[in-house]
Enzyme design. Structure first.
Site, PDB file in Angstrom:
ATOM      1  N   ASP A 170      57.596  31.441  64.967  1.00 35.81           N
ATOM      2  CA  ASP A 170      56.517  30.782  65.539  1.00 35.81           C
ATOM      3  C   ASP A 170      56.130  32.003  66.792  1.00 35.81           C
ATOM      4  OD1 ASP A 170      55.719  29.323  63.456  1.00 35.81           O
ATOM      5  OD2 ASP A 170      56.680  27.735  64.599  1.00 35.81           O
ATOM      6  N   HIS A 197      56.153  22.460  63.669  1.00 41.59           N
ATOM      7  CA  HIS A 197      56.541  23.917  62.752  1.00 41.59           C
ATOM      8  C   HIS A 197      55.663  23.666  61.308  1.00 41.59           C
ATOM      9  CE1 HIS A 197      57.623  27.831  60.978  1.00 41.59           C
ATOM     10  NE2 HIS A 197      58.186  27.073  60.100  1.00 41.59           N
TER      11      HIS A 197
HETATM   12  N1  LIG Z   1      61.696  27.511  60.152  1.00 41.66           N
HETATM   13  C1  LIG Z   1      61.000  28.394  59.532  1.00 41.66           C
HETATM   14  O1  LIG Z   1      60.232  29.047  60.310  1.00 41.66           O
HETATM   15  C2  LIG Z   1      61.161  28.791  58.073  1.00 41.66           C
HETATM   16  C3  LIG Z   1      60.511  30.169  57.759  1.00 41.66           C
HETATM   17  C4  LIG Z   1      60.745  30.494  56.336  1.00 41.66           C
HETATM   18  C5  LIG Z   1      61.465  29.674  55.612  1.00 41.66           C
HETATM   19  N2  LIG Z   1      61.808  28.202  55.956  1.00 41.66           N
HETATM   20  C6  LIG Z   1      62.420  27.449  55.077  1.00 41.66           C
HETATM   21  O2  LIG Z   1      63.661  27.992  54.904  1.00 41.66           O
HETATM   22  C7  LIG Z   1      64.307  27.426  53.679  1.00 41.66           C
HETATM   23  C8  LIG Z   1      65.068  28.540  52.728  1.00 41.66           C
HETATM   24  O3  LIG Z   1      63.998  29.715  52.547  1.00 41.66           O
HETATM   25  P1  LIG Z   1      64.579  30.967  51.533  1.00 41.66           P
HETATM   26  O4  LIG Z   1      63.491  31.698  51.494  1.00 41.66           O
HETATM   27  O5  LIG Z   1      65.745  31.381  52.034  1.00 41.66           O
HETATM   28  O6  LIG Z   1      64.883  30.164  50.324  1.00 41.66           O
HETATM   29  P2  LIG Z   1      65.727  30.717  49.063  1.00 41.66           P
HETATM   30  O7  LIG Z   1      65.426  29.850  47.727  1.00 41.66           O
HETATM   31  O8  LIG Z   1      65.680  32.202  48.823  1.00 41.66           O
HETATM   32  O9  LIG Z   1      67.143  30.364  49.591  1.00 41.66           O
HETATM   33  C9  LIG Z   1      67.628  28.904  49.668  1.00 41.66           C
HETATM   34  C10 LIG Z   1      69.255  28.948  49.470  1.00 41.66           C
HETATM   35  O10 LIG Z   1      69.452  27.576  49.363  1.00 41.66           O
HETATM   36  C11 LIG Z   1      70.492  27.442  48.677  1.00 41.66           C
HETATM   37  N3  LIG Z   1      70.770  25.783  48.372  1.00 41.66           N
HETATM   38  C12 LIG Z   1      69.934  25.243  47.695  1.00 41.66           C
HETATM   39  N4  LIG Z   1      70.583  23.776  47.681  1.00 41.66           N
HETATM   40  C13 LIG Z   1      71.743  23.826  48.330  1.00 41.66           C
HETATM   41  C14 LIG Z   1      72.850  22.946  49.026  1.00 41.66           C
HETATM   42  N5  LIG Z   1      72.487  21.718  48.476  1.00 41.66           N
HETATM   43  N6  LIG Z   1      73.474  23.399  49.971  1.00 41.66           N
HETATM   44  C15 LIG Z   1      73.735  24.721  50.210  1.00 41.66           C
HETATM   45  N7  LIG Z   1      72.604  25.636  49.748  1.00 41.66           N
HETATM   46  C16 LIG Z   1      71.498  25.121  49.094  1.00 41.66           C
HETATM   47  C17 LIG Z   1      70.120  28.031  47.323  1.00 41.66           C
HETATM   48  O11 LIG Z   1      71.319  28.279  46.601  1.00 41.66           O
HETATM   49  C18 LIG Z   1      69.695  29.447  48.044  1.00 41.66           C
HETATM   50  O12 LIG Z   1      70.640  30.185  48.022  1.00 41.66           O
HETATM   51  C19 LIG Z   1      63.060  26.808  52.898  1.00 41.66           C
HETATM   52  O13 LIG Z   1      63.053  25.512  53.013  1.00 41.66           O
HETATM   53  C20 LIG Z   1      61.684  27.643  53.609  1.00 41.66           C
HETATM   54  O14 LIG Z   1      60.874  26.698  53.818  1.00 41.66           O
HETATM   55  C21 LIG Z   1      61.735  28.035  57.081  1.00 41.66           C
END
Ligand SMILES: NC(=O)c1ccc[n+]([C@@H]2O[C@H](COP(=O)([O-])OP(=O)(O)OC[C@H]3O[C@@H](n4cnc5c(N)ncnc54)[C@H](O)[C@@H]3O)[C@@H](O)[C@H]2O)c1
Length: 346
Positions: A170, A197
């Site tokens: 952000d 957030h």
């Molecule tokens: N804080 C922020 O500003 C922000 C910004 C963007 C995305 N996000 C969040 O980040 C998260 C991940 O996003 P992404 O685009 O990388 O998703 P993605 O689906 O590409 O990757 C997620 C990964 O998590 C793994 N995973 C699932 N369950 C798991 C477990 N129990 N243990 C370990 N790994 C596990 C999956 O295998 C995958 O590799 C989402 O929740 C998204 O909303 C947060």
């Protein structure tokens, strides 16, 4: 009690040496955020060991990254039985595990899936690296931080100075958008972003931007709205292929490096993050935080601490005061959802 009046009960007095050797774990390392984040961490002289955990594909990601000519050793761990080994000895754990949004979804729609994932991973951190700084990226951050905190409490290892909801994206977005509008170098712009957030809980403090910038009321309102909905802008543009990954990896790395710099004794490191807070009527709230070390009273040992001092909300404009007031109900609800989830866990 430190100089800012906070009382610390040091349950585990584990003194790290102040040097540039940190073991950092990424949980969810094979994902859209996890892979570029791991790449940025592998590229840093601050990291000596990189521990990559996911439920899939980590051997490949780790083998690939391990060929990069930087000193951090990279190890991949896959599946629940390898989670403990991945975390052992970690000083910083960054968690981007979980499902991202698709068009039309709010961050709260991710709660059911991601709450369980974050609770499981926090439980493992409490067991295997209770001293570590825990940086949660998984959404909804407004609930996953209370979840992590409650799980750590259950294990008796909760330290509110070491659990962070990563809101850095952000700030990164606010800096970029302000710089675009004013023709500034984005690297020299700093807009604190407070609150939470998600949507209207994201509160950019444009009145406190450095360098000082002024906008007419309609432009200020549009800019604030764009910062609040910038994640949705990316979700829409990706059209079903996920949410922000590359900019998030950048932001996650920026936050981790700030933490590591502060842990290494650098002074004056400030980042905003969503943390346990006494600054407003909300139990958790993001404000600028001075990161650093505390001095142990009994023997003057330096203890790596995460938050050294919460710098608080500071002076707000009337417009920003209204935004803070309007965010309270939603924030409290999301925090309660997280706390209730852990209270009802078997
Ligand atoms: N804080 C922020 O500003 C922000 C910004 C963007 C995305 N996000 C969040 O980040 C998260 C991940 O996003 P992404 O685009 O990388 O998703 P993605 O689906 O590409 O990757 C997620 C990964 O998590 C793994 N995973 C699932 N369950 C798991 C477990 N129990 N243990 C370990 N790994 C596990 C999956 O295998 C995958 O590799 C989402 O929740 C998204 O909303 C947060």
């Amino acid at each position: 009690t430190n100089e800012c009046g906070s009382t610390y009960i040091v349950t585990h007095c584990n003194f790290f040496s102040l040097q540039h050797n940190a073991k950092v774990a990424v949980l969810g390392a094979s994902g859209g955020i996890g892979q570029p984040l791991s790449l940025l961490l592998k590229n840093s002289p601050l990291v000596s060991e990189l521990s990559l955990y996911d439920i899939a594909h980590t051997p490949g990601v780790a083998a690939d990254l391990s060929h990069i000519e930087t000193r951090a050793t990279v190890t991949g761990y896959m599946g629940a039985d390898q989670l403990g080994a991945a975390l052992k000895g970690c000083e910083v754990v960054v968690i981007p595990a979980g499902v991202p949004r698709k068009p039309g979804m709010t961050r709260d729609d991710l709660f059911n899936t991601n709450a369980t994932i974050v609770a499981t991973l926090a439980d493992a951190c409490a067991r295997h690296c209770p001293q570590a700084m825990i940086c949660i990226i998984s959404n909804p951050v407004n609930s996953t931080i209370p979840i992590t905190s409650e799980v750590m409490k259950k294990h008796g290892v909760y330290n509110p100075n070491r659990v962070f909801g990563v809101t850095t994206l952000d700030i990164v977005r606010a800096n970029t958008f302000v710089a675009e509008l004013k023709g500034l170098d984005p690297a020299r712009v700093n807009v604190p972003v407070v609150g939470g957030h998600a949507g209207k809980t994201i509160i950019p403090l444009i009145s406190r931007c450095t360098p000082k910038v002024e906008f007419p009321a309609d432009q200020l309102s549009a800019l604030t709205g764009r910062i609040q909905e910038a994640g949705t802008e990316v979700v829409k543009a990706k059209a079903g292929a996920g949410s922000a990954t590359l900019s998030m990896a950048y932001a996650g790395a920026r936050f981790t490096f700030s933490l590591l710099d502060a842990m290494n004794g650098k002074e004056g490191v400030v980042e905003c993050a969503f943390v346990r807070s006494e600054e407003t009527e909300c139990k958790y709230f993001s404000t600028p935080l001075l990161l650093g070390i505390i001095q142990c009273q009994s023997n003057n040992h330096k203890l790596k601490n995460g938050i050294e001092k919460n710098l608080g909300l500071g002076k707000l404009s009337v417009f920003e005061e209204k935004l803070v007031a309007e965010a309270m109900d939603e924030l409290k609800g999301s925090i309660k959802n997280g706390e209730d989830f852990v209270a009802n866990m078997k």
